[in-house]
Design a protein around this motif. Structure first.
Motif, short mmCIF file in Angstrom:
data_model
loop_
_atom_site.label_atom_id
_atom_site.label_comp_id
_atom_site.label_asym_id
_atom_site.label_seq_id
_atom_site.Cartn_x
_atom_site.Cartn_y
_atom_site.Cartn_z
N HIS A 18 0.90 -1.08 0.03
CA HIS A 18 0.01 0.10 -0.18
C HIS A 18 0.78 1.31 -0.15
CE1 HIS A 18 0.69 0.89 4.14
NE2 HIS A 18 0.68 -0.26 4.33
N ASP A 19 1.92 1.16 0.74
CA ASP A 19 2.78 2.58 0.74
C ASP A 19 3.98 2.52 -0.20
OD1 ASP A 19 4.18 0.30 2.08
OD2 ASP A 19 4.78 1.91 3.79
N LEU A 20 3.93 1.51 -1.21
CA LEU A 20 4.91 1.40 -2.00
C LEU A 20 4.60 1.86 -3.84
CD1 LEU A 20 6.54 -1.85 -0.85
CD2 LEU A 20 7.63 0.40 -0.50
N SER A 21 5.27 1.87 -4.56
CA SER A 21 4.95 2.26 -5.72
C SER A 21 4.88 0.97 -6.81
CB SER A 21 5.80 3.32 -6.44
OG SER A 21 5.43 3.55 -7.96
N PHE A 22 3.86 0.48 -6.98
CA PHE A 22 3.83 -0.63 -7.94
C PHE A 22 3.26 -0.32 -9.28
CE2 PHE A 22 1.00 -4.19 -10.00
CZ PHE A 22 2.08 -4.97 -9.91
N GLU A 23 3.81 -0.81 -10.48
CA GLU A 23 3.55 -0.89 -11.74
C GLU A 23 3.25 -1.95 -12.53
OE1 GLU A 23 5.84 0.73 -16.13
OE2 GLU A 23 6.72 1.54 -14.10
N HIS A 24 1.97 -2.33 -13.00
CA HIS A 24 1.58 -3.23 -13.76
C HIS A 24 2.28 -3.46 -15.12
CE1 HIS A 24 -0.99 -6.37 -15.57
NE2 HIS A 24 -1.02 -5.49 -16.58
N LEU A 25 2.86 -4.54 -15.35
CA LEU A 25 3.40 -4.87 -16.65
C LEU A 25 2.66 -5.89 -17.43
CD1 LEU A 25 7.11 -5.79 -15.52
CD2 LEU A 25 6.15 -3.64 -16.72
N TYR A 26 2.12 -6.87 -17.04
CA TYR A 26 0.91 -8.00 -17.64
C TYR A 26 0.54 -8.69 -16.85
CZ TYR A 26 5.05 -11.15 -17.46
OH TYR A 26 6.13 -12.04 -16.76
N TYR A 27 -0.57 -9.53 -17.40
CA TYR A 27 -1.36 -10.38 -16.43
C TYR A 27 -0.78 -11.90 -16.64
CZ TYR A 27 -4.73 -6.98 -15.45
OH TYR A 27 -5.46 -5.76 -15.00
N GLU A 28 -0.86 -12.67 -15.67
CA GLU A 28 -0.47 -14.28 -16.00
C GLU A 28 -1.23 -14.96 -14.98
OE1 GLU A 28 3.93 -16.45 -15.91
OE2 GLU A 28 3.57 -15.38 -14.13
N ARG A 29 -1.63 -16.11 -15.45
CA ARG A 29 -2.64 -17.15 -14.85
C ARG A 29 -1.66 -18.12 -14.00
NH1 ARG A 29 -5.25 -20.77 -17.27
NH2 ARG A 29 -3.88 -20.87 -19.08
N LEU A 30 -2.35 -18.50 -12.98
CA LEU A 30 -1.80 -19.66 -12.29
C LEU A 30 -2.48 -21.02 -13.07
CD1 LEU A 30 -1.86 -18.82 -8.54
CD2 LEU A 30 0.16 -19.08 -10.11
N GLN A 31 -1.66 -22.20 -13.14
CA GLN A 31 -2.28 -23.06 -13.85
C GLN A 31 -2.20 -24.37 -13.02
OE1 GLN A 31 0.00 -23.78 -17.50
NE2 GLN A 31 -1.20 -22.01 -18.68
N LEU A 32 -3.16 -25.22 -13.29
CA LEU A 32 -2.96 -26.62 -12.57
C LEU A 32 -2.48 -27.65 -13.48
CD1 LEU A 32 -6.78 -26.66 -11.02
CD2 LEU A 32 -4.42 -26.14 -10.02
N VAL A 33 -1.27 -27.99 -13.22
CA VAL A 33 -0.67 -28.95 -14.31
C VAL A 33 0.02 -30.17 -13.63
CG1 VAL A 33 0.46 -26.86 -15.63
CG2 VAL A 33 1.73 -27.80 -13.55
N VAL A 34 0.03 -31.12 -14.54
CA VAL A 34 0.46 -32.40 -13.85
C VAL A 34 1.47 -33.25 -15.12
CG1 VAL A 34 -1.62 -33.16 -12.95
CG2 VAL A 34 -1.63 -33.56 -15.30
N ARG A 35 1.94 -34.18 -14.88
CA ARG A 35 3.03 -34.80 -15.83
C ARG A 35 2.19 -35.29 -16.99
NH1 ARG A 35 2.30 -40.16 -15.73
NH2 ARG A 35 1.31 -41.25 -13.68
N ASN A 45 10.36 1.76 -3.96
CA ASN A 45 10.18 2.66 -2.82
C ASN A 45 10.59 3.97 -3.35
OD1 ASN A 45 10.00 3.80 -0.56
ND2 ASN A 45 11.01 2.25 0.83
N ARG A 46 9.70 4.76 -3.89
CA ARG A 46 10.08 6.03 -4.27
C ARG A 46 10.58 7.02 -3.31
NH1 ARG A 46 10.19 6.57 -9.77
NH2 ARG A 46 8.79 5.46 -10.88
N SER A 47 10.17 6.90 -2.02
CA SER A 47 10.65 7.48 -0.91
C SER A 47 12.14 7.54 -0.60
CB SER A 47 9.85 7.44 0.23
OG SER A 47 10.35 5.81 1.11
N LEU A 48 12.78 6.42 -1.17
CA LEU A 48 14.19 6.16 -1.10
C LEU A 48 14.81 6.67 -2.29
CD1 LEU A 48 14.23 2.96 0.97
CD2 LEU A 48 14.62 5.16 1.63
N HIS A 49 14.34 7.33 -3.19
CA HIS A 49 15.07 7.91 -4.42
C HIS A 49 15.79 6.92 -5.33
CE1 HIS A 49 14.05 11.81 -2.91
NE2 HIS A 49 14.79 11.71 -2.00
N PRO A 50 14.99 6.26 -6.09
CA PRO A 50 15.69 5.04 -6.83
C PRO A 50 16.85 5.27 -7.62
CG PRO A 50 13.21 5.06 -7.17
CD PRO A 50 13.51 6.13 -6.49
N THR A 51 17.89 4.65 -7.62
CA THR A 51 19.22 4.71 -8.15
C THR A 51 19.06 4.76 -9.76
OG1 THR A 51 19.73 2.29 -8.24
CG2 THR A 51 20.27 3.53 -6.38
N LEU A 52 20.26 5.23 -10.30
CA LEU A 52 20.22 5.09 -11.73
C LEU A 52 20.22 3.65 -12.31
CD1 LEU A 52 23.06 7.69 -12.43
CD2 LEU A 52 20.63 8.16 -12.77
#
Length: 308
Positions: free
Chosen positions: A160-177, A281-288
């Motif tokens: 909640h107090d951090l900066s999140f940027e969405h990139l894409y959606y990904e599903r969880l799958q039920l997989v078996v051999r 964490n934008r409050s800590l000034h992200p590095t280059l």
């Protein structure tokens, strides 16, 4: 305006003599000769048209003019030195990155982003990658122990107090051999899954919430016979050698599915998937380094979306 004839070496020599109360000790500390430091102090005194030191039976002492200069020159030089150190830290930070990696980013997004980030410049770059739960990694990000966290985490309360940027959606799958008995089932229902062991994310993780929701929707309880882990390697190999049902990120099992080693069950765990992204964490000034790596992550994510 500062007299152009006054150089940093004049102030450094003055401050060292003032600290040591001795031309000889000051010269030794600055790794110059005693005549050299005496000449430097004379140049400063001539420029300012005042005497800064006087000899006493106890050694060297500051004149009133010297005390006045010390009161102002000391903090000024210290501030300049701190600025230079800060600039060096920024430069070093542009070549080193501390990354928190969630399991959803370990298979493709993060490795490919790291590869591009390191080869897209002539400058050597390094990274430390820490894995774990979203709560653990985001707490370290908040304390400044990590520069960025990458993965699926939009439902994490800790964000909640951090900066999140969405990139894409990904599903969880039920997989078996391949060849698993459930693959031959016609009209597969959720209750039939409970007869087999499961590999699921640990409690209190974002991914586990989806598993719990699946069982609640179908009015079932999570089987006792299960392994709780975020390890992709363990999940893959345990699934391949037995009858387990693995709750796995889509990207993590794509290669194994292409090789026909794993198969997705026809009963979906979730329909839309969760948001994979980056958190800083934008409050800590992200590095280059952080800013550059974020840009590479966006490029790789764009390729993931195009290839989906």
């Amino acid at each position: 305006m500062l007299n152009a004839r006054i150089k940093l070496r004049h102030l450094q020599a003055f401050l060292e003599v003032a600290r040591q109360r001795s031309f000889a000790r000051a010269a030794e500390r600055l790794s110059i000769t005693q005549p050299g430091i005496s000449k430097t102090i004379r140049e400063l005194e001539d420029t300012l048209a005042v005497s800064l030191f006087e000899r006493t039976p106890k050694g060297i002492s500051l004149t009133q003019a010297g005390l006045t200069l010390l009161r102002h020159a000391g903090p000024a030089v210290r501030t300049l030195e701190e600025g230079v150190k800060a600039l060096q830290a920024v430069q070093e930070g542009s070549h080193w990155l501390r990354i928190g990696a969630l399991s959803t980013a370990e298979s493709h997004l993060l490795p490919e982003a790291l590869r591009r980030w390191q080869v897209d410049t002539a400058t050597e770059r390094g990274a430390q990658v820490v894995t774990g739960t979203s709560a653990f990694l985001l707490s370290r990000l908040r304390r400044g122990e990590l520069d960025i966290v990458v993965g699926r985490m939009t439902e994490a309360r800790e964000i909640h107090d951090l900066s999140f940027e969405h990139l894409y959606y990904e599903r969880l799958q039920l997989v078996v051999r391949a060849g698993h008995p459930l693959l031959a089932e016609q009209g597969l229902t959720a209750d039939k899954l409970c007869a087999y062991p499961w590999i699921v994310p640990p409690p209190q993780t974002t991914l586990r919430q989806q598993v719990d929701s699946f069982f609640v929707r179908h009015g079932l309880s999570l089987p006792t016979q299960r392994i709780e882990t975020l390890s992709l390697a363990l999940g893959l190999h345990y699934t391949l050698i037995g009858e387990a049902i693995w709750v796995a990120p889509e990207e993590a099992v794509r290669s194994a599915q292409q090789r026909e080693e794993l198969c997705e069950l026809t009963l979906p765990l979730e329909l839309n998937g969760g948001s994979v992204g980056l958190c800083i964490n934008r409050s800590l000034h992200p590095t280059l380094a952080t800013e550059a790596f974020c840009e590479v992550l966006r490029e790789v994510a764009s390729d993931v979306v195009k290839g989906a």
